[in-house]
Design an enzyme around this catalytic site. Structure first.
Site, PDB file in Angstrom:
ATOM      1  N   CYS A  77       0.813  -1.219   0.000  1.00 45.76           N
ATOM      2  CA  CYS A  77       0.000   0.000   0.000  1.00 45.76           C
ATOM      3  C   CYS A  77       0.845   1.268   0.000  1.00 45.76           C
ATOM      4  CB  CYS A  77      -0.925  -0.008   1.218  1.00 45.76           C
ATOM      5  SG  CYS A  77      -0.049   0.107   2.782  1.00 45.76           S
ATOM      6  N   ALA A  80       3.143   1.755   2.916  1.00 49.79           N
ATOM      7  CA  ALA A  80       4.367   0.948   2.811  1.00 49.79           C
ATOM      8  C   ALA A  80       5.398   1.648   1.934  1.00 49.79           C
ATOM      9  CB  ALA A  80       4.036  -0.435   2.247  1.00 49.79           C
ATOM     10  N   ARG A 111      12.982  -4.457   6.475  1.00 45.11           N
ATOM     11  CA  ARG A 111      13.500  -4.271   5.111  1.00 45.11           C
ATOM     12  C   ARG A 111      15.022  -4.381   4.977  1.00 45.11           C
ATOM     13  NH1 ARG A 111      11.125  -2.567   0.688  1.00 45.11           N
ATOM     14  NH2 ARG A 111      12.745  -1.080   0.209  1.00 45.11           N
ATOM     15  N   HIS A 211       5.551   6.496  -2.525  1.00 41.23           N
ATOM     16  CA  HIS A 211       6.855   7.066  -2.892  1.00 41.23           C
ATOM     17  C   HIS A 211       6.667   8.544  -3.241  1.00 41.23           C
ATOM     18  CE1 HIS A 211       7.639   2.774  -4.561  1.00 41.23           C
ATOM     19  NE2 HIS A 211       7.905   2.818  -3.268  1.00 41.23           N
TER      20      HIS A 211
END
Lengths: 560, 458
Positions: A77, A80, A111, A211
């Site tokens: 999503c 994220a 991550r 982003h």
């Protein structure tokens, strides 16, 4: 490149266990026939057999469109993409998730972004911590702004950070909590930089929206806070490098060796201190085009910093990118130094390539990952003699596939429209064009194209398969039909692939490996793929009695 | 230092959670759903939820974790998710062909107030649910309770949707194992089998999340309770529910819906809790305990006898989920260890009281908190160091900073294997627990003893 036909596959000694090498177009029809008609119509535009139509034109692929409900997709999503990917790897900012506990919990240390706090004087490192407002039912009913305000105050009182950012999760948007108003108020009260992100999970169609939201936030609130100019002859920012498994460290090593000064990496081994004066760099190098091109574009407009695309993954990509940087600057000193560095680094690379090639030559690789890595890793596989036969992105846009020349033709749909496009103008004081107006006009300097990315499909031969937002069912079909030697994707796909007896390499978090960037990274990657493909484990899958279940004769044990 | 910003001084926090000792409901619902044979869990929310839950469960089990999502966009969030769920069910049955879809909600669909049963009704009317296939749901808002609540709610939904009385009681017992590992479920089944009892276990993730490498991917592995078995739970003669928080609601629902009486017990971790479990089974089913179980129990007690010197008054800090922590505290106290810091992120009114009563006779003060976080837990450890830490993988940061031996136990375990294959419940599981405790403590003795004191025989 020549078409990758059945004949050519034979000539290249591609390892296909199937009796018949299925034509990709046939496979596409087979996959589509399984889907309900509405899904098939949409998916038909996302599954493309690559064919170079003209010098610059590749088939159109549909990308960055809604995930179909009920189709098992790799995607995550907006939150994220914003918190996890772009903002997560920066050590000295408190990233506070405003929402129920899950979102913060799942994005806590998963991550594999590495960081070295010893390189910033205050030594702050909050990356091992998870901060959340842990919204509960009463906040959903009565609003969560009060709790958010109090949580920011507590974070400030206890940790004394220099910066706090707040991430909105799904319910926050729905109940109407204004993270921007609260952060503005707390910024004024506490006198440190505090800002919010509207990165609710339902925004956009994938991580990609996040982003963009993160890029906007960095650009508005962090970049440009500090005008200190760092020393250095060639001062660059590296954008879209997240230091997973230590990639950024290895890249830094090589850049330092070349005499190139890294002002800031967005965002791996990163500090907000580095972001703050990144506008003083002279050049932006773009690694992950998808996740960070927005910052590059905005910095060019506001500060006059040109950008171009590089790829530091694979030895060939690394050398080409270094030469590109040197050519761009056009100074013999740098050009020579880059050649020296390449000459120093390459013997070990060549040696490793020669070692693994006999065991990997001609084998098929597939990669469905991210927004740039499915492209970046193709050369790495070719350097081992392997054939990247199928590839696709999880959350990229058409320009990442077909190249930026398609940008003017992109339709802006409802899902993209709700992600803010910042209006950026030249900074009245700090705009400082690093290159001439003519070079900006022609988008070229010393033969190096600026603001350009040719996309992944231009790099793949005709006859290869490109799939956007690949589904579980499509993954299965590819695995069963072509039996690749290695498949690359993320953690959710890892064990489904391996249950097929096919090694699966995570190209998001690198499993437990890395670095894979630059020269030493490439060597690591060659050995990693060699280990996986040629592991003894694949011989153990069938027990002896499963290999030959029929007993030819009864064996009688007679003691004595 | 990994957690360099954690000071010894404890300041009260009312609004900020740091390093949670819990996560949200839907992941528990997803885990429980995977314990049904041929089931595809479905997350009714934005796709980030299912991506995160699948990733976390995958990292914990190193196994395929299949699930689907309604993939809400902004439009669905405004207008409701009915169209998304209808399309999802159609696609799932057409493409992935499960026997049953287990829908759980999220904070998103709960906040907008989607009515899942009404959407199911629409799907049935529209013919979107094929003959012989099932859909059911649990309401699991992420802003209420924790992952344990989600597990409990999904397990209860299995009863609400499926359990039926067939008019008479069968000579069979339902076992609700609670949120334990596939290996634990297997061990509970083994013990029940040793007692010669006919039973149905639900959920049952054994053979689902510990499936073998065969070279063939099975989207729906062999394990899991079947829908027919879930229906039959309503005509069993009794239910044994292990872990009040995780299994209690389903057991009580079976009692009120189908009049199946239940016993709600602690998880069978350690000697006493396993004794109660075996004794309850024996009485409920009217069977004798076979010698084989007495032998296992005796072996466990033998280890405690032989190694008591290493356990005696060693201080332990535990963080995890209430059902596990209650049973584990009792176990540790019963072998003369001293669990002195006990914290869970899950709010449970009875938790603190239970722990205090279990540790009442222990010659040491106890820190206990429900609804706490690992930041506070770490501060407790800084203020009063311990000999052993027990918790999920996140505790490794504390263990390294404080240089304390550490056993991984709980959820999630992201950096070791074993939990899916080797049980920690019942007598054999307790033996493994002791082996782990002794390994951790004795490795430390070996590491820290001087060359003069270093012992071959321990």
């Amino acid at each position: 490149m020549e078409a990758l036909s059945k004949k050519r596959i034979d000539e290249e000694k591609v390892s296909l266990d199937t009796d018949e090498f299925m034509d990709p177009e046939t496979l596409k029809l087979e996959i589509l026939s399984k889907y309900p008609p509405k899904v098939a119509r949409k998916k038909a535009k996302q599954i493309i057999v690559n064919r170079k139509e003209t010098e610059v034109k590749y088939p159109e692929i549909q990308a960055n469109v809604r995930t179909i409900p009920g189709i098992i997709s790799q995607r995550g999503c907006c939150y994220a993409g914003c918190k996890g990917v772009v903002m997560g790897p920066t050590r000295d900012i408190i990233n506070l998730t405003h929402g129920p506990i899950g979102c913060g919990f799942y994005s806590w240390l998963t991550r594999r972004n590495q960081t070295d706090p010893s390189t910033t004087p205050d030594g702050h490192n909050f990356m091992n911590y998870c901060f959340s407002t842990d919204m509960e039912e009463r906040e959903i009913i009565f609003g969560g702004e009060k709790k958010l305000r109090a949580a920011i105050q507590e974070a400030y009182d206890i940790f004394k950070p220099k910066m706090i950012s707040v991430f909105a999760t799904c319910p926050v948007g729905l109940i109407g909590d204004d993270v921007h108003a609260v952060t503005r108020e707390m910024e004024e009260k506490l006198g440190i930089t505090i800002f919010g992100f509207s990165c609710e999970g339902y925004k956009g169609v994938s991580q990609s929206a996040g982003h963009h939201v993160a890029n906007n936030g960095l650009f508005q609130h962090v970049i440009g806070l500090d005008n200190t100019v760092k020393e250095g002859d060639y001062r660059v920012n590296l954008l879209g490098e997240y230091n997973i498994g230590g990639d950024a460290f290895e890249i830094e090593r090589v850049l330092n060796k070349c005499g190139i000064t890294l002002i800031s990496t967005f965002s791996g081994n990163s500090s907000v201190d580095f972001f703050a004066n990144s506008h003083t760099a002279d050049l932006n190098l773009i690694m992950c085009h998808r996740s960070i091109n927005y910052v590059a574009e905005m910095m060019e407009k506001k500060y006059g910093i040109p950008w171009f695309k590089i790829n530091f993954l694979s030895a060939g990509g690394m050398s080409r990118s270094l030469r590109k940087i040197a050519e761009y600057y056009g100074e013999q000193k740098l050009i020579d130094r880059v050649e020296e560095v390449i000459a120093e680094e390459m013997p070990a690379v060549k040696k490793a390539q020669a070692e693994v090639r006999p065991r990997l030559e001609g084998k098929l690789a597939m990669m469905f990952v991210g927004g740039s890595r499915a492209h970046h890793y193709q050369e790495m596989f070719r350097e081992m003699g392997m054939i990247p036969f199928c590839a696709g992105y999880e959350f990229a846009h058409r320009d990442d596939y077909e190249g930026r020349q398609v940008l003017p033709n992109l339709k802006v749909d409802a899902d993209s429209r709700n992600i803010q496009e910042l209006e950026v103008e030249k900074d009245p004081e700090r705009y400082n064009p690093r290159i001439s107006a003519e070079e900006f006009e022609t988008l070229e300097r010393n033969g190096i194209k600026l603001r350009d990315y040719e996309g992944m499909m231009t790099d793949m031969p005709s006859g290869t398969i490109v799939i956007d937002d690949i589904s579980q069912y499509e993954t299965e079909s590819l695995l069963k039909t072509y039996k690749p030697a290695v498949f690359c994707a993320g953690i959710k796909e890892k064990y489904t692939v391996q249950k097929h007896g096919i090694p699966m390499k995570q190209l998001h978090s690198y499993d437990n490996g890395g670095p894979y960037a630059a020269y030493r990274g490439a060597i690591n990657f060659y050995h990693e793929i060699d280990r996986m493909v040629n592991s003894k484990v694949w011989d153990h899958i069938k027990a002896p009695w499963e290999k030959s279940p029929e007993l030819a004769a009864r064996y009688t044990y007679r003691p004595g | 230092m990994l957690l360099r910003h954690t000071p010894k001084e404890i300041v009260e926090r009312k609004s900020l959670t740091v390093n949670p000792a819990k996560t949200c409901q839907p992941i528990g619902a997803m885990y429980a759903s995977l314990g049904i044979h041929g089931c595809l869990p479905h997350s009714h929310g934005s796709q980030g939820c299912y991506a995160y839950h699948r990733s976390t469960l995958t990292r914990h089990y190193k196994e395929p974790v299949m699930a689907a999502t309604s993939s809400f966009t902004e439009g669905a969030s405004v207008f409701g998710g009915q169209a998304n769920l209808l399309q999802a069910m159609d696609n799932i049955f057409t493409i992935y062909n499960p026997d049953v879809i287990a829908v759980h909600t999220t904070c998103l669909s709960e906040t907008i107030g989607d009515d899942v049963p009404q959407i199911f009704g629409k799907a049935k009317t529209d013919g979107k649910i094929p003959e012989g296939k099932y859909v059911f749901h649990a309401s699991t808002p992420s802003y209420v309770g924790t992952h344990v609540t989600g597990f409990a709610n999904m397990t209860k939904a299995m009863v609400d949707y499926f359990a039926k009385q067939n008019g008479h009681k069968e000579n069979r017992i339902n076992i609700i194992p609670g949120w334990v590992e596939p290996s634990d479920m297997k061990e509970i089944k083994r013990i029940t089998g040793e007692l010669g009892i006919d039973f149905i276990m639900f959920p049952d993730t054994d053979n689902v999340l510990n499936s073998p490498q065969t070279g063939k991917f099975e989207m729906y592995p062999k394990g899991g309770v079947t829908i027919d078995e879930l229906i039959s739970t309503g005509s069993s003669s009794g239910t044994v529910a292990l872990g009040g928080l995780a299994s209690g609601p389903a057991a009580k629902a079976l009692d009120s819906k189908c009049k199946v009486p239940c016993k709600i017990l602690d998880l069978p971790i350690g000697i006493k809790a396993t004794d109660r479990f075996v004794d309850t089974l024996r009485k409920m089913a009217g069977v004798n305990v076979p010698e084989s179980i007495n032998i296992e129990r005796g072996q466990l007690v033998d280890i405690v006898t032989d190694m008591q010197a290493y356990f005696y008054h060693k201080k332990v800090a535990l963080v995890g989920d209430p059902d596990q922590l209650v049973a584990l505290t009792e176990f540790l106290v019963s072998i003369d260890m001293m669990p002195i810091h006990i914290l869970t992120g899950t709010k449970d009114k009875k938790f603190e009281k239970k722990i205090l009563s279990l540790t009442e006779e222990m010659p040491h003060d106890v820190n206990v908190k429900s609804g706490g976080d690992m930041y506070l837990f770490h501060q407790w450890v800084k203020n009063e160091p311990v000999d052993l830490l027990i918790g999920n993988s996140y505790v490794k940061y504390i263990a390294r900073d404080e240089d304390i031996p550490f056993i991984r136990y709980g959820f999630p375990i992201l950096d070791r294997i074993g939990h899916s294959y080797f049980p920690m419940v019942c007598y054999r599981g307790a033996m493994r627990f002791l082996e782990k405790i002794l390994d951790a403590l004795m490795n430390r003795i070996d590491r820290d003893s001087s060359e003069i004191e270093f012992d071959l025989v321990m």
